[in-house]
Design an enzyme around this catalytic site. Sequence first.
Site, PDB file in Angstrom:
ATOM      1  N   GLU A 126      -2.132  12.816  10.759  1.00 27.73           N
ATOM      2  CA  GLU A 126      -1.225  11.704  10.446  1.00 27.73           C
ATOM      3  C   GLU A 126      -0.585  12.042   9.107  1.00 27.73           C
ATOM      4  O   GLU A 126      -1.179  11.826   8.055  1.00 27.73           O
ATOM      5  CB  GLU A 126      -2.004  10.385  10.370  1.00 27.73           C
ATOM      6  CG  GLU A 126      -2.675   9.973  11.678  1.00 27.73           C
ATOM      7  CD  GLU A 126      -1.682   9.384  12.677  1.00 27.73           C
ATOM      8  OE1 GLU A 126      -0.607   8.906  12.252  1.00 27.73           O
ATOM      9  OE2 GLU A 126      -1.964   9.417  13.885  1.00 27.73           O
ATOM     10  N   CYS A 145       3.433   5.463   3.828  1.00 28.84           N
ATOM     11  CA  CYS A 145       3.921   6.602   4.609  1.00 28.84           C
ATOM     12  C   CYS A 145       5.118   6.230   5.482  1.00 28.84           C
ATOM     13  O   CYS A 145       5.968   7.069   5.756  1.00 28.84           O
ATOM     14  CB  CYS A 145       2.807   7.175   5.466  1.00 28.84           C
ATOM     15  SG  CYS A 145       2.103   5.970   6.592  1.00 28.84           S
TER      16      CYS A 145
HETATM   17  P1  NAD Z   1      -3.567  14.433   0.185  1.00 31.47           P
HETATM   18  O1  NAD Z   1      -3.210  15.334   1.247  1.00 31.47           O
HETATM   19  O2  NAD Z   1      -3.455  14.905  -1.223  1.00 31.47           O
HETATM   20  O3  NAD Z   1      -5.076  13.910   0.327  1.00 31.47           O
HETATM   21  C1  NAD Z   1      -5.589  13.327   1.499  1.00 31.47           C
HETATM   22  C2  NAD Z   1      -7.050  13.714   1.657  1.00 31.47           C
HETATM   23  O4  NAD Z   1      -7.118  15.108   1.757  1.00 31.47           O
HETATM   24  C3  NAD Z   1      -7.970  13.301   0.507  1.00 31.47           C
HETATM   25  O5  NAD Z   1      -9.164  12.766   1.035  1.00 31.47           O
HETATM   26  C4  NAD Z   1      -8.237  14.597  -0.203  1.00 31.47           C
HETATM   27  O6  NAD Z   1      -9.531  14.659  -0.788  1.00 31.47           O
HETATM   28  C5  NAD Z   1      -8.117  15.615   0.883  1.00 31.47           C
HETATM   29  N1  NAD Z   1      -7.683  16.920   0.385  1.00 31.47           N
HETATM   30  C6  NAD Z   1      -6.837  17.171  -0.636  1.00 31.47           C
HETATM   31  N2  NAD Z   1      -6.666  18.505  -0.786  1.00 31.47           N
HETATM   32  C7  NAD Z   1      -7.413  19.103   0.178  1.00 31.47           C
HETATM   33  C8  NAD Z   1      -7.623  20.459   0.540  1.00 31.47           C
HETATM   34  N3  NAD Z   1      -7.054  21.474  -0.105  1.00 31.47           N
HETATM   35  N4  NAD Z   1      -8.432  20.704   1.586  1.00 31.47           N
HETATM   36  C9  NAD Z   1      -9.007  19.697   2.272  1.00 31.47           C
HETATM   37  N5  NAD Z   1      -8.840  18.395   1.966  1.00 31.47           N
HETATM   38  C10 NAD Z   1      -8.052  18.100   0.922  1.00 31.47           C
HETATM   39  O7  NAD Z   1      -2.643  13.224   0.478  1.00 31.47           O
HETATM   40  P2  NAD Z   1      -2.385  12.050  -0.434  1.00 31.47           P
HETATM   41  O8  NAD Z   1      -1.561  12.430  -1.603  1.00 31.47           O
HETATM   42  O9  NAD Z   1      -3.705  11.453  -0.692  1.00 31.47           O
HETATM   43  O10 NAD Z   1      -1.500  11.085   0.528  1.00 31.47           O
HETATM   44  C11 NAD Z   1      -0.085  11.041   0.483  1.00 31.47           C
HETATM   45  C12 NAD Z   1       0.547  11.604   1.742  1.00 31.47           C
HETATM   46  O11 NAD Z   1      -0.085  11.060   2.888  1.00 31.47           O
HETATM   47  C13 NAD Z   1       2.018  11.288   1.901  1.00 31.47           C
HETATM   48  O12 NAD Z   1       2.681  12.424   2.358  1.00 31.47           O
HETATM   49  C14 NAD Z   1       2.044  10.221   2.984  1.00 31.47           C
HETATM   50  O13 NAD Z   1       3.242  10.157   3.708  1.00 31.47           O
HETATM   51  C15 NAD Z   1       0.893  10.642   3.828  1.00 31.47           C
HETATM   52  N6  NAD Z   1       0.376   9.503   4.559  1.00 31.47           N
HETATM   53  C16 NAD Z   1       0.517   9.495   5.907  1.00 31.47           C
HETATM   54  C17 NAD Z   1       0.064   8.400   6.610  1.00 31.47           C
HETATM   55  C18 NAD Z   1       0.186   8.319   8.116  1.00 31.47           C
HETATM   56  O14 NAD Z   1      -0.379   7.400   8.689  1.00 31.47           O
HETATM   57  N7  NAD Z   1       0.895   9.218   8.765  1.00 31.47           N
HETATM   58  C19 NAD Z   1      -0.529   7.341   5.942  1.00 31.47           C
HETATM   59  C20 NAD Z   1      -0.654   7.408   4.579  1.00 31.47           C
HETATM   60  C21 NAD Z   1      -0.213   8.505   3.878  1.00 31.47           C
END
Ligand code: NAD
Length: 458
Positions: A212, A246
């Site tokens: 997502e 998002c």
């Molecule tokens: P992120 O990708 O930085 O982090 C999300 C999760 O991934 C966290 O739990 C984090 O610990 C983990 N993570 C971070 N780096 C990682 C790595 N290298 N390896 C494995 N896991 C890792 O995202 P964010 O900044 O927390 O969220 C923002 C983004 O999420 C935006 O792009 C937004 O559009 C998207 N988003 C999408 C939805 C949806 O339903 N499609 C909902 C909310 C947010």
Amino acid sequence: MQDPIASLKALDIFFKKGSTQDYAFRKSRLLALKAAIRANEQALHEALYADLKKSPEESWVTETGFVQATISHALRHLKQWMKPRRVATNLLNLPGRSFIQPEPLGVVLIIAPWNYPFQLLFSPLVGAIAAGNCVVLKPSEFAPATAAVMKKVIGQAFASDHVLYLEGDGAVLIPRLTDSFRFDHIFYTGSTAVGKLIYEMAAKKLVPVTLELGGKSPCVIESDANIRIAARRIALAKFSNAGQMCVAPDYILAHRRVKEDFIAELKKAILAFYSGKPSESYNYGKIINEKQMKRLVSYLSQGRIVHGGSFDIGAGYMEPTILEDVKPGLSIMEEEIFGPLLPVIGFDEFDEARSLIDRHPDPLAFYVFTGSREKERKWLEGVRFGGGCVNNVSWHLTNFNLPFGGRGNSGTGAYHGRFSFDVFSHKKGIMKTPVWFDPSIRYPPFKGKLELFKRLIR
Ligand code: NAD
């Protein structure tokens, strides 16, 4: 603290005992989850205020209430979802019977981001529990107050060999987990960049994924749209949670005949919702951390500010801001904004607007405001996107009868309602053949049966 890898093995053992298969067990865990959320509701609202300055009302609608409604919906339909579903049997296999039987996947991993830290961890959890799985939950490390209360909720509702709550730096913890254990599914919500890394990690062990992700979701305002309604609905969705949503509209494509009226109405809506001092508004949130603040501040110089533009990095405050004259190619038009900055771009022709959208294929959401069925059809057919609304913004995700998810760059797979149950279930296709009918035509010798086979297998 117990070694997380040893704990994963305990989940596997618990799953293989078969207790999660049972309807009564699944129902009892969903009820326990609901009770634990209710018992900690105020603490959750306080934590969401501490992390993101969400009011209790906003937290209820988008987080705690949303998840409780998700649980109620699952409880209402669970028995039905679990039943094997009869399907027709083809002539060749008559008088057999065929059915699709859902079964739990096993031990699944759910990874969540910080913007809706509760909803985006717990809403998939409901689907995973309803479908009879054991679950590892990985919350975001950037919403620590909410993460602490969520840990308590999970501890109250589940045994740790059924649902395991693991905190830590995702970049360190997730590779460690996926290297040492084979999950049966990974459900990830977050940025597209990290989504690609998750996909790679999962691919090493052929683990199926739901991703997502995000993207630049466009919103089109046609010349025949109700401009006041468009402005109010867009302002609500774009500035809720200070734009860190998002499915918020990333930028507006407004027909030039109505662009100025739209901007005037949008300014009115911002004033009505958040007052002349949004920094003091009960209804206005804050940016999660300094890194995100600095990213947003860098966008301010990439267009002409026609409303807002003030900020306070230390307080995490960024005013609801409207920009014009943003140029394609600058980072504000290349990256997902994910904050309360809204570029408004004029267009005259459909193709002109669509070519701007096509610079970022497959957005998570798409919105069009129009009074014309013909224009609505043209836009819905002319743009590839995850899901969206006509004459509204973001609310499609609150209807549990609709699948919620992206496509291509904005994600793979969809959930909510029945779709969440399906994401976390394997569907076994089964045929049952009676023994009282066993015609010899099925068996060798086959010589001379070709014409008969041609009639039966068409
Ligand atoms: P992120 O990708 O930085 O982090 C999300 C999760 O991934 C966290 O739990 C984090 O610990 C983990 N993570 C971070 N780096 C990682 C790595 N290298 N390896 C494995 N896991 C890792 O995202 P964010 O900044 O927390 O969220 C923002 C983004 O999420 C935006 O792009 C937004 O559009 C998207 N988003 C999408 C939805 C949806 O339903 N499609 C909902 C909310 C947010």
